[in-house]
Design an enzyme around this catalytic site. Structure first.
Site, PDB file in Angstrom:
ATOM      1  N   GLY A 173      -5.145 -28.227  -4.982  1.00  0.00           N
ATOM      2  CA  GLY A 173      -3.738 -28.228  -4.620  1.00  0.00           C
ATOM      3  C   GLY A 173      -2.801 -27.441  -5.499  1.00  0.00           C
ATOM      4  O   GLY A 173      -1.645 -27.212  -5.113  1.00  0.00           O
ATOM      5  N   GLY A 202      -8.710 -24.378  -4.500  1.00  0.00           N
ATOM      6  CA  GLY A 202      -9.019 -23.301  -3.570  1.00  0.00           C
ATOM      7  C   GLY A 202      -8.045 -22.155  -3.785  1.00  0.00           C
ATOM      8  O   GLY A 202      -8.357 -21.140  -4.388  1.00  0.00           O
ATOM      9  N   CYS A 260       0.908 -10.382  21.419  1.00  0.00           N
ATOM     10  CA  CYS A 260       1.927 -10.683  22.415  1.00  0.00           C
ATOM     11  C   CYS A 260       2.526 -12.068  22.203  1.00  0.00           C
ATOM     12  O   CYS A 260       2.327 -12.971  23.028  1.00  0.00           O
ATOM     13  CB  CYS A 260       1.322 -10.569  23.805  1.00  0.00           C
ATOM     14  SG  CYS A 260       0.449  -9.031  23.989  1.00  0.00           S
TER      15      CYS A 260
HETATM   16  N1  LLP Z   1      -9.638 -30.571  -1.478  1.00  0.00           N
HETATM   17  C1  LLP Z   1      -9.279 -31.053  -0.288  1.00  0.00           C
HETATM   18  C2  LLP Z   1      -9.778 -32.362   0.125  1.00  0.00           C
HETATM   19  C3  LLP Z   1      -8.431 -30.313   0.555  1.00  0.00           C
HETATM   20  O1  LLP Z   1      -8.076 -30.810   1.720  1.00  0.00           O
HETATM   21  C4  LLP Z   1      -7.980 -29.041   0.133  1.00  0.00           C
HETATM   22  C5  LLP Z   1      -7.105 -28.227   0.989  1.00  0.00           C
HETATM   23  C6  LLP Z   1      -8.383 -28.573  -1.129  1.00  0.00           C
HETATM   24  C7  LLP Z   1      -9.211 -29.365  -1.912  1.00  0.00           C
HETATM   25  C8  LLP Z   1      -7.971 -27.229  -1.660  1.00  0.00           C
HETATM   26  O2  LLP Z   1      -6.594 -27.163  -1.803  1.00  0.00           O
HETATM   27  P1  LLP Z   1      -5.938 -25.889  -2.510  1.00  0.00           P
HETATM   28  O3  LLP Z   1      -6.363 -25.899  -3.965  1.00  0.00           O
HETATM   29  O4  LLP Z   1      -6.399 -24.688  -1.832  1.00  0.00           O
HETATM   30  O5  LLP Z   1      -4.485 -26.111  -2.353  1.00  0.00           O
HETATM   31  N2  LLP Z   1      -3.933 -23.574   5.269  1.00  0.00           N
HETATM   32  C9  LLP Z   1      -2.972 -24.062   4.319  1.00  0.00           C
HETATM   33  C10 LLP Z   1      -3.606 -24.878   3.208  1.00  0.00           C
HETATM   34  C11 LLP Z   1      -4.433 -26.043   3.695  1.00  0.00           C
HETATM   35  C12 LLP Z   1      -5.045 -26.849   2.599  1.00  0.00           C
HETATM   36  C13 LLP Z   1      -6.018 -27.832   3.124  1.00  0.00           C
HETATM   37  N3  LLP Z   1      -6.703 -28.595   2.140  1.00  0.00           N
HETATM   38  C14 LLP Z   1      -2.163 -22.883   3.798  1.00  0.00           C
HETATM   39  O6  LLP Z   1      -2.427 -21.759   4.187  1.00  0.00           O
HETATM   40  O7  LLP Z   1      -1.230 -23.074   3.011  1.00  0.00           O
END
Ligand code: LLP
Length: 416
Positions: A239, A275, A344
């Site tokens: 996150g 991520g 589109c």
């Molecule tokens: N762990 C879990 C259980 C998650 O649901 C997620 C992301 C992560 C780790 C990794 O989170 P990060 O470090 O990437 O923030 N499509 C959206 C983001 C969706 C995140 C979903 N879960 C965007 O483009 O902002």
């Protein structure tokens, strides 16, 4: 260090000029910097350095085998949310004992595959899922290592679509119910409790909500230990945000420094599931200007990338910086434009009312911060082949995914 910078005339990825890359691989294309990936991963690893820890890269952010393999060789584990991601993680060489299986809707088939592989841990999100996992594990004559994903009810202060830690979210077991669900888990023959997990949301620009959630988790761990439930691992989720525009998220070091006192006190192995903060700013989307179009009300720059390549602006109204590849444009006039794609839909934009250097037809543009949730969320809408992905290392590059062909797009279909 910034691995995307102007050298001489051109914006470059490491030492590769994006103009040369576009000539060689075409546009649109995602361009990733290996050095940037490794810098971000290493920053995490160092930040948690002196406590037992495992950085489990959240595969969903960018699941390309080239990216996964690079991180695997640096020692990363993986946080996966599907059988498909399990397959990719294994193909990329991530050891099963470094894989954690998250997600709110795991199927029994996926559970079976992950048990067969002997992954490190399942992050279980409901009592129903716990019972299903118990059944599958007992059928196989094994015990599933489990952490409950606990929903700590804190406000992550981020976009509602990517906020997961409030009581009203579909994610996790409410913290008020956690003791009961753990008690049930402890009675199930196919389950072995090994940890506790939370993940409160994405693109977090403050660490305080994570720290608040962790304090709640720590008190739960204390109560579990009183009941002789062994908790050896605490997974704080992912996150951590990145800078898209002017955000100032904590660094990996600041993030770890805030969480470590509580984690150290618990004497656990720490798991982290980042991520975006690993890949987000390690990639860009390279696109070419097709046309300019000016009306009395608006100026449009129509490019060859579209919402199918990067849906974040359409879906979250997300901001991505857009830079001309030709440095000379920066010295020219500025204007306010919408940068739009060929799809589109009026929602097909990469930027709205953007004040930027004037660009001309044929120019290359770099849509920045497109390493995470860009290709990963790409689609074939309007029967557009998904773009090539390129991984740069120094002055060399590898096409880690070739551009799709029309033939790829109809493979598996039947004409009647
Ligand atoms: N762990 C879990 C259980 C998650 O649901 C997620 C992301 C992560 C780790 C990794 O989170 P990060 O470090 O990437 O923030 N499509 C959206 C983001 C969706 C995140 C979903 N879960 C965007 O483009 O902002």
């Amino acid at each position: 260090m910034n691995h995307f910078a102007y050298h001489d005339r051109d914006l470059c990825c490491e030492s590769v000029p994006l103009r040369a890359l576009a000539d060689a691989v075409g546009t649109p294309a995602y361009v990733y910097s290996r050095a940037a990936l490794l810098d971000a991963f290493t920053a995490y690893d160092r930040a948690f350095g002196d406590v037992p820890h495992l950085i489990c890269y959240a595969v969903k952010a960018n699941a390309n085998l080239g990216v996964l393999g690079t991180l695997a060789r640096a020692g990363a584990g993986a946080d996966i949310v599907s059988g498909g991601e399990l397959y990719r993680a294994l193909r990329a060489g991530i050891p099963p004992r470094k894989i954690i299986f998250s997600g709110v809707g795991k199927t029994r088939d996926e559970m079976r595959d992950a048990l067969k592989t002997e992954v490190l841990m399942f992050n279980v999100e409901s009592a129903g899922e716990l019972r299903a996992l118990d059944e599958v594990a007992r059928e196989m004559g094994v015990r599933a290592p489990v952490a409950l994903r606990v929903n700590p009810d804190v406000d992550p202060e981020t976009h509602p679509y990517i906020s997961t830690g409030l009581r009203t979210a579909k994610f996790g077991v409410p913290i008020a119910d956690a003791l009961d669900v753990y008690a049930e888990a402890a009675r199930l023959g196919g389950i072995e409790v090994v940890g506790v997990q939370m993940h409160i949301g994405s693109q977090l620009v403050k660490v305080t909500p994570v720290a608040d959630g962790l304090v709640r988790l720590a008190s739960l761990v204390g109560r579990l230990r009183e009941r002789r439930v062994r908790v050896g691992m605490v997974d704080v989720g992912g996150g951590l945000g990145i800078r898209y525009r002017d955000e100032a998220p904590p660094t990996q070091t600041e993030y770890a420094r805030t969480l470590l006192p509580v984690l150290r006190e618990l004497g656990v192995t720490v798991l982290v599931e980042p991520g975006r903060s690993i890949v987000g700013n390690a990639g860009l989307l390279l696109t070419r200007v097709l046309y300019r179009k000016e009306t009395v009300d608006k100026k449009f720059v129509i490019v060859d990338a579209a919402m199918n390549d990067l849906i974040r602006p359409a879906l979250y109204n997300a901001y991505h910086a857009i830079e001309p590849v030709d440095r000379a444009r920066l010295a020219g006039p500025r204007e306010t434009v919408d940068i739009v794609g060929p799809i589109c839909e009026s929602g097909d934009f990469l930027a709205k009312d953007r004040e930027m250097a004037r660009v001309e037809e044929g120019d290359l543009l770099a849509v920045m911060s497109a390493g995470a949730y860009a290709f990963a969320m790409a689609s074939n809408y309007n029967t557009r082949p998904r773009a090539a992905e390129v991984l740069v290392e120094g002055n060399r590059y590898t096409i880690v995914r070739r551009r799709e062909t029309y033939e790829d797009l109809v493979a598996g279909e039947t004409a009647l």
